[in-house]
Structures are given as C-alpha cells and as structure tokens.
Design an enzyme around this catalytic site. Structure first.
Site, PDB file in Angstrom:
ATOM      1  N   ASP A 446       0.860  -1.186   0.000  1.00 50.42           N
ATOM      2  CA  ASP A 446       0.000   0.000   0.000  1.00 50.42           C
ATOM      3  C   ASP A 446       0.893   1.232   0.000  1.00 50.42           C
ATOM      4  OD1 ASP A 446      -1.749   2.069   0.531  1.00 50.42           O
ATOM      5  OD2 ASP A 446      -2.909   0.974   2.034  1.00 50.42           O
ATOM      6  N   HIS A 447       0.893   1.959  -1.123  1.00 52.41           N
ATOM      7  CA  HIS A 447       1.816   3.078  -1.278  1.00 52.41           C
ATOM      8  C   HIS A 447       1.422   4.288  -0.437  1.00 52.41           C
ATOM      9  CE1 HIS A 447       5.312   4.704  -2.906  1.00 52.41           C
ATOM     10  NE2 HIS A 447       5.070   4.631  -4.202  1.00 52.41           N
ATOM     11  N   ARG A 448       0.264   4.249   0.210  1.00 53.00           N
ATOM     12  CA  ARG A 448      -0.093   5.345   1.113  1.00 53.00           C
ATOM     13  C   ARG A 448       0.797   5.346   2.345  1.00 53.00           C
ATOM     14  NH1 ARG A 448      -6.342   4.142   2.018  1.00 53.00           N
ATOM     15  NH2 ARG A 448      -5.383   2.085   2.313  1.00 53.00           N
TER      16      ARG A 448
END
Length: 476
Positions: A446-448
C-alpha cells in the site's frame, strides 16, 4: 411465558462472532422427530467468510426445521424448533412466523438464551439492540414476489394459522422505496453526488457496490462508461444461448465476499508491485536437511516454510511495513505483532487464514501452525476468527507452476508477497554459468503508508535470506 412456549424452544441463527448479518444453510444433520442434546451439531452454515457448524443449546426432539438447505437466513431468525418435553403429549406450539421473520416474543419475559434483550451468539452475547442499528438491506434486482391485495368481501387471513413445515425465506425489511422499487434516496457521499452531477448520471440508475448499498465513485464511472458504450454500439439482434453449453452459478458465500473485498482493496489502496529473481539453491538444500532433522519430525517442511520465516525476519528489520491505514481517523496504525496470512484455494473459493503472533514462533512452531492452517482450510473448517486480524500475507502461486504475479492486498493489510515456482535455470554462480534453482518474488504494498524505499528493503531482505539462509541466524 406460557407452558407451550417453554416446551417448544426455538434456536435462532446466531452471529458467529464477526458481526455478520446472514448465513446460508449448507446442510442439516437432523430432521423432525430426531432427538438432540445440548451441544449437538444440528446444521452447517456458510457465512461470508467460512463454513461453520452450529450446535444447539438445549435437549429435546426436533419439532420443525424452518428452512431448506441452500436458503440464506438473517441472524436472529429462528431456524429450528425443539420439543423439550416430548413426554407431555400433543400440544399446539405457538404459530410459526412467516418465512424469514423471527417469531414475536413476550415483552415481559425473555428465553433463557437471552440476557437483557441481547441476542446470544457462539462466543457470548452480542451488542444490546439500542447500541447498534443495521441499515436495511437493499431490495434484490428484478421482479419481487408480492401477495395480492385482498378483494372486497374476501375473508381476512387468519392471524394464527400454522406455518408450513419448511417455508421459504422472505425478503428482509426494505428501506423506504420509490415508485421504481429502489430506495427513495440513493446512498452516496457528497463528492460522489457531485461527480454524478458533473457526468450527467442519475444516481437512481446506478447499481451500488459499496457496503450497505452505498454508491462509490467507481460505480458512477462504470455507469458513465456504460452510457457511452450504449451510445456507440449499434443495436444487435439478441442471441440465443445454446442449452447445455453454459452454466450459471449464484455469487454468494466466500466467493461473493472475496470478490467484494478484492474490488474494494484494488480501488482503495494504491498498489505498487516490485519483483526480484533470486537463487534459492541453498534454501532448497536446507529444506531437504530439515526434513531429516529429528526436531522437525512429523511436521510439514517445504519451501513455503522458509519463505514465511524470511518474510518475518524482513519485517523485524523493517517494522514500519507492518501497518494499517485508518481512513476514518486519518492515522497510520503500526503493529508490533505479525499475524501472517496464507492465501489458500479451497472448493468454496479463496480464503486467507492467518497465523496469530507468527513473529514469536520458532521454526518448528511455525511449521506446525502452517500444517494446521492448510489442513483446516482444505476441510472447509476455517473459522471467521482465523481469517480476521491479518497484517501481511503470502500467496504461493508457485504450486501452480506460475513464475510471478501482481497480488492484490488483503483488505486492511499493508503488504502481500507472491512466491513463484522454483525452477532449474542457468545462473552465474562464482563467475561461472551453472544450473541453479531460481524463483521470482513479487511484493505488493500500500503506497499510502509504504514508500518505495521501504518496500524495496523488505523485498531485498526476503531475497537475501532465501539466497543465503544462514542469515536466519546472523540477522536474528
């Protein structure tokens, strides 16, 4: 409570402990006339997560089975009634409710299975009715069954007529409907409503895919694309399906829950996937050695075991990857434990049970937990609790001969590692081209909350351990 009510006890569909609202009856193990005892399994049901056996909490003789196999029943609905005093002779039990509707109970007294108006479930007592309210389920698409209005002069239906032995389930209460049979006001957040207005989409014509029938941005975009396609596509003559060449299977249970979870995950968490190809010859030799080790006797020893251990080591070296994005509170929740999920293919569909506190287990303990997880999943006995609370997941696509893939995150988790097939390939080893056992690893995250640097470090550490498994000792 009358004597008849005390004698004829009803067993209601319980909440199996995960806040589920309905379950499908897969199989009955008893029939009317059978004797049952407290704790005896009377049926098997399938929730949105797993198949669960339901034990009955009292003794007696089965008087009535309310629903057929294959029927989906709301939590709290009576599914079976039991005569707890069969020696008392014939007595007329209270009239059974309409199919799918729970029987009304006296306000002054509650059955022993309830406390202060709270519904008993398999793991205790659920929330009090005043503390939670579930949004009514949206009506099913297509024509709905309805009873014709009584004509003038027709006799009124009997209020206490006995119900049929095995009635069909009736639809759950619906929200207020408009003339088209849909909710009077479509459920959507303000930004979604603005998007629909900008695109010229009528929300009442949009099929919702969000929880509780909420329309999402993706639903609006899909409706807009459908409108555009309809404008550009010429009308063709309807085709006739050839009988015997197509099969239609209802989407429900585990398959339905998995599909919804994957769609939500794919369009909520921005996925990034990185790949690395690694020489695992030493790891495969270690697997062979461990199979002969007395400490591992009777345990399942395979490459997946060492991949799991390598991932746990990588998480310990890079703990920030083990986190969850809390959208509601706008927080990143870092976790000091690892519940390691293992994606498992079962006859009912893909499930992801997890090993609780895998970070604290020794290699033999991890092997034992993996073996139990796989066996339980194949038997279809995985419980909802075993599939909740995961933090990271491994999916072993190599067992199908697949080199790599781009796995979708399990909802609420930060990363998932795909382990590809191990194949003998030419590889440069100590300056020479030699046949070596090689595999490809793919890490989606999850690149968040996981930057490219952090994700790369985790994947590189997993590869490093599998290339030289002695790092399991030097890095721990």
């Amino acid at each position: 409570m009358t004597a008849v009510e005390q004698r004829f006890r009803e067993f209601k569909m319980p909440d199996v402990g995960e806040g589920l609202t309905e379950a499908e009856i897969l199989k009955w193990f008893v029939a009317p006339g059978d004797t049952v005892t407290d704790g005896q399994v009377v049926c098997e049901v399938e929730t949105a997560k797993a198949a669960v056996e339901l034990p009955i909490p009292f003794d007696g003789v089965v008087h009535e089975v309310r629903f057929d196999e294959g029927t989906t029943v709301d939590v709290g609905t009576p599914i079976i009634s039991v005569d707890t005093d069969p020696g008392a002779g014939e007595a007329a039990p209270q009239a059974a409710p309409a199919a799918g509707k729970p029987a009304e109970e006296p306000a002054a007294e509650a059955e022993p299975a309830e406390k202060e108006g709270r519904q008993a479930n398999l793991v205790g007592y659920g929330a009090a009715p005043a503390s939670t309210k579930r949004r009514p389920r949206k009506p099913l698409p297509g024509p709905q069954r309805s009873e014709p209005a009584p004509s003038a002069g027709a006799p009124a239906p009997q209020e206490h007529a006995p119900a049929p032995a095995r009635p069909e389930a009736a639809p759950s209460p619906s929200p207020e409907l408009n003339g088209s049979g849909r909710p009077a006001r479509p459920l959507a957040k303000p930004p979604v409503r603005k998007l629909a207005k900008d695109l010229g989409i009528d929300l009442e014509a949009v099929t919702p895919s969000g929880p509780d029938g909420i329309i999402t941005r993706e639903d609006v975009h899909a409706a807009a694309e459908a409108v555009q396609t309809a404008r550009e596509t010429p009308v063709a003559a309807p085709s006739r399906a050839v009988e015997g060449r197509e099969r239609r299977v209802p989407v429900k249970g585990v398959r339905k829950a998995t599909a919804q979870a994957m769609v939500n995950s794919a369009f909520t968490a921005p996925h990034v996937t990185e790949f690395v190809t690694v020489d695992v010859t030493r790891t495969m030799k270690l697997v062979a050695d461990l199979k002969q080790d007395p400490a591992m006797a009777g345990l399942r020893v395979n490459p997946l075991l060492l991949v799991a251990k390598a991932l746990l080591v990588a998480i310990r070296r890079n703990p920030d990857v083990n986190a969850t994005w809390d959208e509601e509170n706008q927080e990143i929740v870092y976790k000091d434990y690892v519940n390691l999920g293992i994606a498992a293919a079962t006859p009912r569909g893909l499930i992801v049970p997890n090993i609780k506190d895998a970070h604290a287990k020794t290699l033999p303990e991890l092997a034992s937990a993996l073996g139990e997880l796989v066996t339980t999943a194949r038997e279809g006995k995985t419980t909802p609790a075993e599939m909740s609370g995961g933090t990271v997941t491994i999916t072993n696509v190599g067992v199908f001969g697949i080199d790599a893939g781009t796995p979708i995150l399990n909802p609420g988790e930060s990363a998932i590692l795909a382990f590809g097939a191990v194949k003998l390939q030419p590889w440069i080893h100590k300056g020479e081209v030699k046949p070596r056992q090689v595999t490809t690893l793919a890490l989606s995250f999850d690149h968040r909350l996981v930057d490219g640097e952090l994700g790369s470090k985790v994947l590189a550490d997993v590869a490093a351990v599998l290339e030289r498994p002695k790092r399991l000792i030097t890095w721990t």
